[in-house]
Design an enzyme around this catalytic site. Structure first.
Site, PDB file in Angstrom:
ATOM      1  N   TYR A  15       3.048   1.129  -7.467  1.00 43.05           N
ATOM      2  CA  TYR A  15       2.327   0.026  -6.835  1.00 43.05           C
ATOM      3  C   TYR A  15       2.923  -0.300  -5.461  1.00 43.05           C
ATOM      4  CZ  TYR A  15      -0.607  -1.069 -10.867  1.00 43.05           C
ATOM      5  OH  TYR A  15      -1.545  -1.023 -11.861  1.00 43.05           O
ATOM      6  N   TYR A  16       4.234  -0.113  -5.316  1.00 43.42           N
ATOM      7  CA  TYR A  16       4.851  -0.269  -3.999  1.00 43.42           C
ATOM      8  C   TYR A  16       4.268   0.751  -3.024  1.00 43.42           C
ATOM      9  CZ  TYR A  16       8.421  -0.293  -0.328  1.00 43.42           C
ATOM     10  OH  TYR A  16       9.067  -0.364   0.882  1.00 43.42           O
TER      11      TYR A  16
END
Length: 310
Positions: A167-168
């Site tokens: 997700y980063y």
């Protein structure tokens, strides 16, 4: 970054979430740069995890007599990285996507009249992590989801694994696609230039405070470019150098002396488009830029927040 700009005589606005930390940092800079006017270093509270606070920030910015409607450079520098478990911002977005992308998207939009008036340079901070754990398919999957939720990537579409680094990567790739779309919409008509950069591995910032890689995550890092990037640890001053290069480079240099593509992505103070995600290098797959832009607009509207028109 703030210290160097203040040292060079700029009026610097520190847009920070935590007033205590912001004022401590401000006092440190004033102490270390005693020959400049402290009034030129201004703290205004801003929490990118709560989009409503962006309206308050912009209102205070517009009313500040010293600033007087000016904005030469907008540096979108805030970020969070890698939470062990899935969580959301106050607005319901996954934290990394919500703060690293949605917060910056809405801030840019609310400042848009000022940006157009000043031909503001936009500098966004991405990461080499944008190409580690994220694919173009994953971007399309959540951007094209027909659930109408518009809350960014969610666990029912993209697994929350690798201690959140997938997700980063999505949030940091979003920074790049966001930058490309700014140039498409505002460069020719308004003279606005947007750049994006990788500051490098700067562990002293505390950004990766919750990172504790498991075996799967470490194995996923065994890709030549990521190992090379992580091995080049930098100080905060070294990391800020690439940001400052993007602040000071001329528009003529960005246009690449009449080259076929204007400069976009910087690393180690140099234009390094070759270090971008392979699926998006050389302005590939720009339809995803447009998908992300429209998705972000709909996500803001779903919160009953107002947007400036593109």
């Amino acid at each position: 970054t703030a210290k160097v700009l203040f040292q060079k005589g700029c009026i610097v606005i520190m847009a920070c979430r935590n007033p205590e930390k912001a004022n401590n940092a401000r006092n440190d800079i004033i102490r270390e740069v005693p020959n400049r006017n402290p009034e030129n270093l201004i703290f205004i509270r801003l929490d990118l995890g709560d989009l409503a606070t962006i309206n308050d920030f912009v209102e205070e910015y517009e009313q500040n007599e010293l600033i007087n409607g000016r904005l030469d450079i907008l540096i979108e520098n805030a970020g969070v990285m890698s939470f062990p478990t899935f969580g959301t911002t106050k607005d319901g977005f996954e934290r990394q996507f919500g703060i690293n992308h949605m917060g910056h998207f809405y801030l840019f939009n609310k400042l848009l009249p000022i940006i157009k008036q000043n031909k503001t340079r936009i500098v966004s901070i991405s990461s080499f992590g944008h190409y580690l754990y994220c694919t173009g398919k994953e971007m399309r999957d959540f951007l094209s989801a027909d659930d109408g939720a518009n809350k960014g990537p969610t666990e029912d579409i993209i697994p929350y694994d690798l201690i959140g680094l997938r997700y980063y990567a999505i949030s940091k790739l979003s920074n790049i696609l966001f930058t490309r779309q700014i140039n498409k919409l505002y460069n020719k008509e308004y003279g606005i230039y947007a750049l994006v950069l990788n500051p490098g591995s700067i562990w002293s910032t505390g950004l990766a405070g919750e990172v504790s890689p498991d075996c799967q995550t470490i194995m996923a890092m065994f890709e030549y470019r990521s190992l090379h990037a992580m091995s080049k640890g930098k100080s905060m001053a070294q990391g800020a150098a690439t940001t400052l290069r993007c602040v000071t480079i001329s528009n003529e240099e960005i246009l690449n002396d009449g080259g076929t593509q204007q400069l976009l992505y910087f690393d180690d103070c140099m234009p390094r488009g070759d270090k971008m995600h392979p699926e998006f290098i050389h302005y590939k797959n720009t339809e995803v830029d447009e998908l992300l832009w429209q998705y972000s607009r709909e996500a803001v509207k779903a919160l009953d927040l107002t947007l400036n028109e593109d």
